[in-house]
Design a protein around this motif. Structure first.
Motif, PDB file in Angstrom:
ATOM      1  N   ARG A  32      -4.403   5.045 -10.107  1.00  0.00           N
ATOM      2  CA  ARG A  32      -4.642   6.482 -10.026  1.00  0.00           C
ATOM      3  C   ARG A  32      -3.110   7.421  -9.987  1.00  0.00           C
ATOM      4  O   ARG A  32      -3.178   8.432 -10.573  1.00  0.00           O
ATOM      5  CB  ARG A  32      -5.360   6.883  -8.729  1.00  0.00           C
ATOM      6  N   ASN A  33      -2.396   6.623  -9.386  1.00  0.00           N
ATOM      7  CA  ASN A  33      -1.104   7.296  -9.147  1.00  0.00           C
ATOM      8  C   ASN A  33      -0.247   7.383 -10.473  1.00  0.00           C
ATOM      9  O   ASN A  33       0.429   8.327 -10.918  1.00  0.00           O
ATOM     10  CB  ASN A  33       0.145   6.496  -8.098  1.00  0.00           C
ATOM     11  N   TRP A  55       0.922  -1.382   0.027  1.00  0.00           N
ATOM     12  CA  TRP A  55       0.032  -0.154  -0.118  1.00  0.00           C
ATOM     13  C   TRP A  55       0.878   1.203  -0.223  1.00  0.00           C
ATOM     14  O   TRP A  55       0.747   2.199  -0.839  1.00  0.00           O
ATOM     15  CB  TRP A  55      -0.764  -0.285   1.234  1.00  0.00           C
ATOM     16  N   GLU A  84      -0.663  10.882  -2.458  1.00  0.00           N
ATOM     17  CA  GLU A  84      -0.736  10.298  -3.653  1.00  0.00           C
ATOM     18  C   GLU A  84      -0.085  11.331  -4.829  1.00  0.00           C
ATOM     19  O   GLU A  84       0.854  11.097  -5.658  1.00  0.00           O
ATOM     20  CB  GLU A  84      -2.043  10.027  -4.090  1.00  0.00           C
ATOM     21  N   SER A 125       2.795   1.709  -3.374  1.00  0.00           N
ATOM     22  CA  SER A 125       2.203   1.430  -4.700  1.00  0.00           C
ATOM     23  C   SER A 125       2.200   2.877  -5.730  1.00  0.00           C
ATOM     24  O   SER A 125       2.160   2.928  -6.692  1.00  0.00           O
ATOM     25  CB  SER A 125       0.665   1.321  -4.416  1.00  0.00           C
ATOM     26  N   SER A 126       2.316   3.975  -4.916  1.00  0.00           N
ATOM     27  CA  SER A 126       2.719   5.122  -5.571  1.00  0.00           C
ATOM     28  C   SER A 126       4.116   5.258  -6.208  1.00  0.00           C
ATOM     29  O   SER A 126       4.241   6.135  -6.977  1.00  0.00           O
ATOM     30  CB  SER A 126       2.576   6.373  -4.534  1.00  0.00           C
ATOM     31  N   LYS A 134      -5.248   2.018  -6.236  1.00  0.00           N
ATOM     32  CA  LYS A 134      -4.385   3.211  -5.959  1.00  0.00           C
ATOM     33  C   LYS A 134      -3.268   3.293  -6.988  1.00  0.00           C
ATOM     34  O   LYS A 134      -2.909   4.513  -7.375  1.00  0.00           O
ATOM     35  CB  LYS A 134      -3.725   2.996  -4.354  1.00  0.00           C
TER      36      LYS A 134
END
Length: 671
Positions: free
Chosen positions: A628-629, A223, A382, A226-227, A625
């Motif tokens: 989106r990043n 988590w 993010e 993930s960015s 996520k």
């Protein structure tokens, strides 16, 4: 002599039909799936099959990998059958039959079962492929008016070759397996009961608690990073997850036993002691295979859910992907580029800009403001991670051109004063940052001039990442970034003309990645073009490809996982037959024994499935996520897709669970 051996083999299959059920179901489903996905290029009669050429090639490559999985699965299932029938082979040897002749009987059995399952699987595959043909047409929007029944001889041949090779390997394996067994071991095989392995409860509980910590670490790393998936900690989260899964099953049996012993009312109720001991024994013996099965189920759920989810969401957004009938863009590489106007560029390359084409031109200009400098102070985590890797500058568009573009779409226009700027974006994180920016300061300095920031007026269907709409005179002396022509509101005949014109234009700038310098030498600029129909077809093709691969791999992993669990339970039934005899002798009813068997199998099937579901929920959240990043504007539509995936998993999984329960019950009954 051959007929005699063949008859013995046939009679053995009839007598042991229930033992072959799992083996037969697995082979039949494997053949069916393998045929279906390899018959892709013959499933429709449309001429536009080139749209799925890439998919056909991908499936061909993946089929090699899948055939290896099925081969390992078939050998595993066959090994369980051979192990179960040791005593039978020992009797044949006692009666004077050589091991070679026993192997021959087993070879004939394998051949007969293989031919039957191959034939049944192909028949089922051919029938189901007609339905898949319709689904293919729906996914890729093929014209199905000329639909007719199709049977792919190429897929049949490939299936026969692949599975024929598997059966030959199985026959060789059987011959080696029988020759290695000693007579005394085969005769006494049924008298041997697997030793119940019980680990030290303190060690088991400690390892189980450690496994929870390791899995939590894996979820946290996945988590957090993930960015930034390039960071070593992101792939490390997968390693931590795999290790945590194995540790989980290593300590699970002892942990359950420890907890149950603390609750005497449950532990001492009916045959719960027996069930827990049986389950603990099997987990202790097969914790590695249970961990692998859990990970395979995890892969099944993730790829199936994400494939269905992406398909569902993209289809919803399909109309928004290209609001215009065509978009033609001129890239401006530098101030030295001679042609910086899209209309002039199109005339240079003899593009037929027909009078019936209604269009608007949109020019974008560079400012000196870095997007990261503008938004970083007001960004969430993010967006800050994304801005670290983004070196782009804020671009501007003249308000007059922007309004012409909105009129072309049928939208309302915007009004700006000479000192006002409208900042727009289609990214939710950027929208939040812009709102904070406007709440904290009301001005922006663009190339030495101050402008007042205004709200976005609730404009809908914004197609851009961050862009500034400015008064026309604000772009003076700004370098141009690109010039775009949007064409819209054409009738069907004009759309056909547009398709042909854009196709010719694209051919002139084909393979720009490889011939960029040659094209620049020829024209002095680069043009890209796309039509709504082209975007629509490419998106539908991507959706179909993604879904087919996801479903294909998902089904294979699901069948492999369920089959291994079922075979393990049938092997357990043979090993534990003497224990059930003892239960009968002390007065336990058949009904209680059957309930015990069902409970044991249910726990055995549900343990890896439950953990895989937890893994999947976390993984899908991380994937969402991550998407989106990296700038993907769509989000997973997981609700209905998880429901569909759940039905598929329960259907296949439940079938194997019931088959395992029936087979287990019959083995205990006949013992």
């Amino acid at each position: 002599m051959l007929i005699m051996y063949f008859n013995i083999a046939t009679n053995n299959i009839k007598k042991s039909f229930k033992d072959y059920t799992i083996y037969f179901i697995t082979l039949t489903l494997a053949v069916c799936i393998f045929y279906n996905f390899n018959s892709m290029n013959s499933q429709t009669v449309i001429e536009d099959i080139n749209k799925i050429d890439i998919l056909v090639k991908l499936i061909s490559y993946i089929s090699i990998f899948i055939s290896v999985i099925f081969c390992a699965l078939v050998i595993y299932a066959n090994n369980a059958l051979v192990k179960k029938r040791k005593k039978e082979f020992g009797i044949y040897t006692t009666l004077g039959m050589s091991k070679q002749k026993v192997s021959r009987i087993l070879t004939y059995e394998t051949l007969i079962v293989g031919i039957i399952s191959l034939g049944t699987g192909l028949l089922l595959g051919i029938i189901l492929s007609q339905g898949i043909s319709v689904i293919t047409g729906k996914l890729f929007e093929f014209d199905m008016e000329e639909y007719k029944f199709i049977m792919s001889t190429n897929a049949i041949g490939k299936t026969i070759i692949y599975f024929g090779t598997m059966f030959i390997l199985v026959m060789i394996f059987n011959t080696v397996a029988v020759s290695k067994h000693k007579l005394i071991d085969m005769i006494n095989a049924s008298k041997k009961s697997e030793e119940i392995k019980v680990r030290n409860p303190v060690i088991s509980v400690t390892i189980f608690i450690i496994s929870i910590g390791v899995l939590s670490r894996a979820y946290y790393l996945g988590w957090k990073y993930s960015s930034n998936p390039q960071d070593i900690n992101f792939p490390l989260s997968i390693v931590w997850g795999g290790a945590g899964t194995l540790l989980f099953f290593f300590g699970l049996a002892g942990f359950i036993l420890f907890i149950m012993k603390k609750n005497k009312q449950i532990y001492l109720k009916k045959l719960n002691i027996f069930v827990i001991k049986q389950f603990s024994n099997k987990i202790n013996t097969n914790f590695i295979s249970m961990g692998i099965i859990c990970l395979m189920l995890f892969v099944t759920i993730v790829i199936s859910s994400s494939s269905l989810s992406i398909k569902s969401k993209l289809e919803e957004e399909l109309e928004k992907l290209s609001p215009f009938d065509a978009n033609i863009e001129l890239n401006v590489g530098s101030d030295e580029q001679e042609v910086q106007n899209i209309e002039k560029a199109l005339k240079t390359v003899d593009f037929n800009l027909r009078q019936s084409y209604e269009y608007a031109v949109l020019d974008a200009y560079y400012t000196k403001i870095k997007v990261s400098d503008l938004l970083n102070e007001y960004s969430n985590k993010e967006l800050k991670e994304r801005l670290k890797k983004y070196v782009g500058v804020l671009e501007t568009i003249k308000v007059s051109q922007y309004n012409e573009m909105r009129k072309l779409k049928g939208d309302s226009t915007v009004e700006l004063e000479k000192n006002e700027v409208l900042l727009l974006t289609n990214d939710n994180n950027e929208k939040q940052a812009l709102n904070k920016l406007m709440n904290n300061k009301n001005e922006i300095n663009i190339n030495g001039n101050k402008y007042t920031l205004i709200k976005d007026m609730d404009l809908k269907d914004i197609e851009y990442n961050l862009i500034a709409i400015v008064p026309d005179d604000a772009v003076e002396r700004m370098p141009k970034s690109y010039s775009t022509m949007h064409i819209n509101n054409l009738n069907e005949m004009n759309k056909q003309d547009l398709e042909e014109d854009v196709k010719k234009l694209r051919q002139k700038f084909a393979n720009v990645d490889y011939n960029r310098s040659d094209i620049l030498d020829k024209y002095g600029f680069i043009i890209s073009a796309e039509t709504k129909i082209q975007v629509y077809n490419e998106t539908k093709s991507a959706i179909g490809t993604n879904l087919y691969i996801g479903v294909y791999l998902g089904f294979v992993f699901l069948i492999a996982s369920a089959a291994v669990l079922a075979i393990q339970q049938l092997t357990e039934a043979s090993d534990s037959a003497s224990r059930y005899k003892t239960l009968k002798k002390i007065g336990v009813s058949n009904n209680m024994i059957n309930k015990t068997i069902f409970t044991q199998i249910l726990i055995h099937f549900m343990a890896p499935l439950m953990l895989s579901i937890v893994h999947s929920i976390v993984a899908l959240a991380i994937i969402g996520k991550l998407s989106r990043n990296v700038g993907l504007v769509f989000l997973f539509k997981l609700g209905p897709t998880i429901f569909i995936t759940g039905i598929i998993v329960i259907g296949v999984y439940g079938t194997y669970l019931y088959a395992a329960y029936t087979g287990y019950k019959n083995i205990v009954k006949n013992s």
